[in-house]
Design a protein around this motif. Sequence first.
Motif, PDB file in Angstrom:
ATOM      1  N   GLU A 153       0.836  -1.210   0.000  1.00 50.13           N
ATOM      2  CA  GLU A 153       0.000   0.000   0.000  1.00 50.13           C
ATOM      3  C   GLU A 153       0.870   1.259   0.000  1.00 50.13           C
ATOM      4  O   GLU A 153       0.589   2.218  -0.727  1.00 50.13           O
ATOM      5  CB  GLU A 153      -0.940   0.007   1.205  1.00 50.13           C
ATOM      6  N   HIS A 154       1.934   1.257   0.795  1.00 48.48           N
ATOM      7  CA  HIS A 154       2.878   2.387   0.798  1.00 48.48           C
ATOM      8  C   HIS A 154       3.528   2.545  -0.581  1.00 48.48           C
ATOM      9  O   HIS A 154       3.744   3.663  -1.050  1.00 48.48           O
ATOM     10  CB  HIS A 154       3.970   2.206   1.855  1.00 48.48           C
TER      11      HIS A 154
ATOM     12  N   ARG B 261       1.142   4.216  -2.873  1.00 43.74           N
ATOM     13  CA  ARG B 261       1.055   5.629  -2.488  1.00 43.74           C
ATOM     14  C   ARG B 261       2.306   6.396  -2.909  1.00 43.74           C
ATOM     15  O   ARG B 261       2.207   7.560  -3.297  1.00 43.74           O
ATOM     16  CB  ARG B 261       0.824   5.751  -0.985  1.00 43.74           C
TER      17      ARG B 261
ATOM     18  N   ASN C 185       2.070   7.624  -6.333  1.00 48.57           N
ATOM     19  CA  ASN C 185       1.047   8.661  -6.467  1.00 48.57           C
ATOM     20  C   ASN C 185       1.343   9.902  -5.617  1.00 48.57           C
ATOM     21  O   ASN C 185       0.547  10.842  -5.602  1.00 48.57           O
ATOM     22  CB  ASN C 185      -0.327   8.104  -6.082  1.00 48.57           C
TER      23      ASN C 185
ATOM     24  N   GLU D 103       5.663  14.024   1.304  1.00 49.28           N
ATOM     25  CA  GLU D 103       4.972  12.731   1.233  1.00 49.28           C
ATOM     26  C   GLU D 103       5.911  11.671   0.672  1.00 49.28           C
ATOM     27  O   GLU D 103       5.962  10.546   1.181  1.00 49.28           O
ATOM     28  CB  GLU D 103       3.711  12.870   0.363  1.00 49.28           C
TER      29      GLU D 103
ATOM     30  N   LEU E  32       7.099   8.250   2.600  1.00 52.35           N
ATOM     31  CA  LEU E  32       6.812   6.941   2.009  1.00 52.35           C
ATOM     32  C   LEU E  32       8.081   6.168   1.675  1.00 52.35           C
ATOM     33  O   LEU E  32       8.113   4.943   1.806  1.00 52.35           O
ATOM     34  CB  LEU E  32       5.919   7.098   0.781  1.00 52.35           C
TER      35      LEU E  32
END
Length: 145
Positions: free
Chosen positions: A25-26, A29, A32, A38, A42
């Motif tokens: 999931e990271h 992300r 994106n 961010e 991440l």
Amino acid sequence: MTETSTETNTETADATTAQHRATVEHYVRFWNAETPEEQRHLVSATFTEEVQYYAPIGVLSGPPALIGFHDEFAQHMGKVAFRPRQEPEIHHDRARLMWQIDTQDKTPFATGTDILVFAPDGHITTITTFLDQPPEGFDPNAHHQ
């Protein structure tokens, strides 16, 4: 194997799989991410310092190279969405993520499959990218550095 050790192994495997799902999931992300802050957050939650990225465009080493590739792609393409095409498959220290990149108007730009290898701490050590449907005009026989 005793019943207790089987239960312990299953619990350990379930916890590891949950950790790997969170890392995937990271990873999504990260691709994106819209701000440097961010991205940095991440990167530290997702990759080892020695992460290797193998793709048709070449081999990248380390988080700074991944950030540079992300930023160069974003500058060239504008806002795109990197998303899973289906639930990632995870077993042992590996995951298979089938993905799609959509442009702002939701037109698919490319599809592919990433094979992720996890370190014991759950961070990604290696990414191998295969293009299932490359972008229009992409030459898979071109020699990229």
